[in-house]
Design a protein around this motif. Structure first.
Motif, PDB file in Angstrom:
ATOM      1  N   GLU A 160     -52.684  46.456  -4.922  1.00 49.54           N
ATOM      2  CA  GLU A 160     -52.492  47.895  -4.795  1.00 49.54           C
ATOM      3  C   GLU A 160     -52.295  48.252  -3.326  1.00 49.54           C
ATOM      4  O   GLU A 160     -53.025  47.786  -2.449  1.00 49.54           O
ATOM      5  CB  GLU A 160     -53.696  48.664  -5.341  1.00 49.54           C
ATOM      6  N   LEU A 161     -51.294  49.070  -3.069  1.00 51.67           N
ATOM      7  CA  LEU A 161     -51.069  49.618  -1.734  1.00 51.67           C
ATOM      8  C   LEU A 161     -51.671  51.011  -1.688  1.00 51.67           C
ATOM      9  O   LEU A 161     -51.301  51.882  -2.491  1.00 51.67           O
ATOM     10  CB  LEU A 161     -49.575  49.668  -1.418  1.00 51.67           C
ATOM     11  N   VAL A 162     -52.604  51.213  -0.774  1.00 53.22           N
ATOM     12  CA  VAL A 162     -53.319  52.477  -0.679  1.00 53.22           C
ATOM     13  C   VAL A 162     -53.226  52.997   0.750  1.00 53.22           C
ATOM     14  O   VAL A 162     -52.946  52.243   1.693  1.00 53.22           O
ATOM     15  CB  VAL A 162     -54.797  52.326  -1.086  1.00 53.22           C
ATOM     16  N   ALA A 163     -53.469  54.290   0.915  1.00 53.68           N
ATOM     17  CA  ALA A 163     -53.466  54.885   2.254  1.00 53.68           C
ATOM     18  C   ALA A 163     -54.567  54.279   3.098  1.00 53.68           C
ATOM     19  O   ALA A 163     -55.700  54.094   2.637  1.00 53.68           O
ATOM     20  CB  ALA A 163     -53.650  56.403   2.147  1.00 53.68           C
TER      21      ALA A 163
ATOM     22  N   ALA B  46     -48.380  42.634   3.476  1.00 60.96           N
ATOM     23  CA  ALA B  46     -48.900  42.470   4.832  1.00 60.96           C
ATOM     24  C   ALA B  46     -47.983  43.131   5.860  1.00 60.96           C
ATOM     25  O   ALA B  46     -48.450  43.799   6.790  1.00 60.96           O
ATOM     26  CB  ALA B  46     -49.070  40.983   5.147  1.00 60.96           C
ATOM     27  N   ILE B  47     -46.660  42.956   5.701  1.00 60.21           N
ATOM     28  CA  ILE B  47     -45.721  43.544   6.653  1.00 60.21           C
ATOM     29  C   ILE B  47     -45.740  45.062   6.555  1.00 60.21           C
ATOM     30  O   ILE B  47     -45.739  45.775   7.563  1.00 60.21           O
ATOM     31  CB  ILE B  47     -44.302  42.997   6.411  1.00 60.21           C
ATOM     32  N   VAL B  48     -45.764  45.578   5.324  1.00 54.79           N
ATOM     33  CA  VAL B  48     -45.809  47.024   5.139  1.00 54.79           C
ATOM     34  C   VAL B  48     -47.068  47.599   5.789  1.00 54.79           C
ATOM     35  O   VAL B  48     -47.045  48.691   6.361  1.00 54.79           O
ATOM     36  CB  VAL B  48     -45.750  47.383   3.635  1.00 54.79           C
TER      37      VAL B  48
ATOM     38  N   GLU C  75     -48.309  46.616   8.464  1.00 55.26           N
ATOM     39  CA  GLU C  75     -48.040  46.708   9.898  1.00 55.26           C
ATOM     40  C   GLU C  75     -47.122  47.888  10.210  1.00 55.26           C
ATOM     41  O   GLU C  75     -47.199  48.480  11.292  1.00 55.26           O
ATOM     42  CB  GLU C  75     -47.376  45.418  10.390  1.00 55.26           C
ATOM     43  N   LEU C  76     -46.233  48.220   9.272  1.00 52.48           N
ATOM     44  CA  LEU C  76     -45.229  49.244   9.523  1.00 52.48           C
ATOM     45  C   LEU C  76     -45.711  50.652   9.207  1.00 52.48           C
ATOM     46  O   LEU C  76     -45.291  51.617   9.855  1.00 52.48           O
ATOM     47  CB  LEU C  76     -43.973  48.962   8.693  1.00 52.48           C
ATOM     48  N   LEU C  77     -46.559  50.772   8.177  1.00 54.84           N
ATOM     49  CA  LEU C  77     -46.940  52.071   7.653  1.00 54.84           C
ATOM     50  C   LEU C  77     -48.456  52.208   7.598  1.00 54.84           C
ATOM     51  O   LEU C  77     -49.179  51.200   7.601  1.00 54.84           O
ATOM     52  CB  LEU C  77     -46.358  52.261   6.243  1.00 54.84           C
ATOM     53  N   PRO C  78     -48.970  53.422   7.497  1.00 55.74           N
ATOM     54  CA  PRO C  78     -50.424  53.620   7.396  1.00 55.74           C
ATOM     55  C   PRO C  78     -50.940  53.327   5.987  1.00 55.74           C
ATOM     56  O   PRO C  78     -51.442  54.200   5.283  1.00 55.74           O
ATOM     57  CB  PRO C  78     -50.585  55.103   7.768  1.00 55.74           C
ATOM     58  N   VAL C  79     -50.777  52.085   5.571  1.00 49.93           N
ATOM     59  CA  VAL C  79     -51.254  51.648   4.253  1.00 49.93           C
ATOM     60  C   VAL C  79     -51.969  50.324   4.416  1.00 49.93           C
ATOM     61  O   VAL C  79     -51.808  49.622   5.418  1.00 49.93           O
ATOM     62  CB  VAL C  79     -50.099  51.497   3.239  1.00 49.93           C
ATOM     63  N   ARG C  80     -52.754  49.988   3.416  1.00 43.39           N
ATOM     64  CA  ARG C  80     -53.385  48.671   3.377  1.00 43.39           C
ATOM     65  C   ARG C  80     -53.316  48.156   1.948  1.00 43.39           C
ATOM     66  O   ARG C  80     -53.127  48.915   0.994  1.00 43.39           O
ATOM     67  CB  ARG C  80     -54.839  48.739   3.847  1.00 43.39           C
ATOM     68  N   ALA C  81     -53.451  46.851   1.807  1.00 41.98           N
ATOM     69  CA  ALA C  81     -53.382  46.216   0.499  1.00 41.98           C
ATOM     70  C   ALA C  81     -54.778  45.829   0.039  1.00 41.98           C
ATOM     71  O   ALA C  81     -55.623  45.418   0.848  1.00 41.98           O
ATOM     72  CB  ALA C  81     -52.490  44.982   0.560  1.00 41.98           C
ATOM     73  N   ARG C  82     -55.020  45.957  -1.261  1.00 41.97           N
ATOM     74  CA  ARG C  82     -56.275  45.485  -1.820  1.00 41.97           C
ATOM     75  C   ARG C  82     -55.997  44.824  -3.161  1.00 41.97           C
ATOM     76  O   ARG C  82     -55.151  45.268  -3.936  1.00 41.97           O
ATOM     77  CB  ARG C  82     -57.280  46.620  -1.967  1.00 41.97           C
ATOM     78  N   ASP C  83     -56.698  43.722  -3.411  1.00 44.73           N
ATOM     79  CA  ASP C  83     -56.535  42.975  -4.647  1.00 44.73           C
ATOM     80  C   ASP C  83     -57.258  43.678  -5.784  1.00 44.73           C
ATOM     81  O   ASP C  83     -58.400  44.134  -5.630  1.00 44.73           O
ATOM     82  CB  ASP C  83     -57.070  41.554  -4.492  1.00 44.73           C
ATOM     83  N   LEU C  84     -56.590  43.747  -6.936  1.00 41.89           N
ATOM     84  CA  LEU C  84     -57.191  44.327  -8.129  1.00 41.89           C
ATOM     85  C   LEU C  84     -57.694  43.228  -9.048  1.00 41.89           C
ATOM     86  O   LEU C  84     -57.216  42.083  -8.975  1.00 41.89           O
ATOM     87  CB  LEU C  84     -56.164  45.203  -8.860  1.00 41.89           C
ATOM     88  N   PRO C  85     -58.643  43.514  -9.920  1.00 37.89           N
ATOM     89  CA  PRO C  85     -59.198  42.482 -10.816  1.00 37.89           C
ATOM     90  C   PRO C  85     -58.156  41.826 -11.715  1.00 37.89           C
ATOM     91  O   PRO C  85     -58.338  40.681 -12.129  1.00 37.89           O
ATOM     92  CB  PRO C  85     -60.243  43.255 -11.638  1.00 37.89           C
TER      93      PRO C  85
END
Length: 367
Positions: free
Chosen positions: A354-357, A335-337, A339-349
């Protein structure tokens, strides 16, 4: 009329802005333009004034903690942000002065727990202080290990102590003429009781560390071995005189306090100075990154948690991140990353994260 320059970073919350101004003032007197900007910010709203007053009161709580090396280091880190601290420092800190101020602002100063004279140097917002590391007394022989996310203090028969970090293991084998500990994997901090007649030897990989009475840590990864000296003096040389990896000759090296030796697979060993307090943040449940590639930071965070972070995109992995982060909380790190970088988190099965652009519409306000 004084022309204002914007020394306050863009996008800070009221609480973050309050801690920003307080650390700026603690570092030295504001000049006329900064003072005017602060006065304007303070008069902007009652919320700003209340946040600054609570931050000021929280700051005063640490006046009684002078001499605490961890607090001093964290305070210095907050002050070193300078006139224009990176937003990453403030959002990523999660510890020390900035976070302590945010705790006080969020809970109210009177809502802080009463730790008496043993108040810890670092407490994350909204969380209790870390539980004491459990101690287990062992004889001068035997094996000991920690699980992922666990720390353990091992008190040895001679009065020495070993603090094991996450997913680490040691083998103890004292003899009449030396005190031998083998680091099988992971990371350990050694506090050695002085005994001139029985040197304290730590074996890790193809090297050994010899000390009489000192404090140092050793980390053993699959591709490297690292020794960091906190206090005293140690000698690092080849394991029982053997050659190093790929037949390289290992030259005995004496370390001074604040120095770190890194022996990486297939490369000459390196000796340099490091921030010892930064290297030991793990004892309090934190890790610190200073302009580290995101994929390397993810590998470090993954050491402490069963739920793993992954990055499949090379460009995303090369993004740089700075800050102090709590271990064992990959969701918060993600979550913090974000806010800091142009990435978002998504849950995998498979329960990984996963951190993705981030796409152009990620984080946009719905209309």
């Amino acid at each position: 009329m004084i022309a204002l320059r914007k020394s306050l970073p863009i996008g800070l919350s009221t609480e973050e802005a309050a801690s920003h101004w307080l650390t700026r003032m603690d570092a030295g007197r504001l000049d006329d333009r900064d003072q005017a900007e602060f006065d304007a910010w303070l008069a902007e709203s009652r919320a700003n004034a209340d946040a600054f007053e609570q931050a000021r009161r929280a700051w005063s709580l640490f006046d009684d903690a002078d001499g605490d090396p961890h607090l001093d280091a964290l305070r210095a880190a907050a002050l070193s942000a300078g006139p224009e601290p990176r937003r990453g420092l403030w959002l990523g800190m999660g510890v020390g002065i900035a976070a302590s101020l945010l705790v006080a602002i969020g809970l109210g100063v009177n809502g802080l727990p009463d730790w008496g004279g043993d108040r810890p140097a670092s407490v994350a917002a909204g969380q209790a202080p870390p539980a004491p590391v459990p101690a287990v007394a062992l004889p001068d022989r035997g094996d000991f290990a920690t699980a992922r996310g666990e720390k353990r203090l091992v008190k040895l028969a001679d009065g020495s102590a070993v603090t094991l970090n996450t997913d680490s293991a040691i083998r103890i084998g004292y003899t009449a003429d030396r005190r031998l500990v083998t680091l099988l994997r992971g990371q350990a901090l050694f506090e050695v009781a002085r005994n001139k007649a029985r040197p304290f030897v730590v074996q890790a990989g193809d090297r050994q560390v010899t000390a009489l009475g000192t404090i140092f840590q050793v980390r053993l990864d699959s591709d490297r071995m690292k020794v960091t000296l906190v206090e005293g003096k140690v000698v690092v040389d080849g394991l029982d005189g053997a050659a190093g990896r790929q037949g390289a000759v290992i030259v005995p090296t004496v370390l001074a306090p604040g120095e770190e030796l890194v022996a990486m697979l297939g490369a000459p060993q390196k000796l340099g100075r490091v921030d010892v307090d930064q290297q030991l943040r793990w004892r309090d449940g934190f890790v610190e990154f200073d302009d580290m590639p995101l994929d390397a930071a993810v590998r470090e965070i993954n050491r402490y948690s069963g739920r793993q972070l992954v990055i499949h995109d090379g460009a995303t992995g090369k993004l740089r991140v700075s800050g102090v982060f709590r271990t064992g909380d990959p969701e918060r790190f993600a979550a913090i990353v974000g806010e800091l970088l142009p990435v978002r988190a998504r849950d995998l099965p498979d329960n990984r994260i996963e951190l993705v652009a981030a796409g152009p519409n990620d984080g946009a306000t719905p209309k």
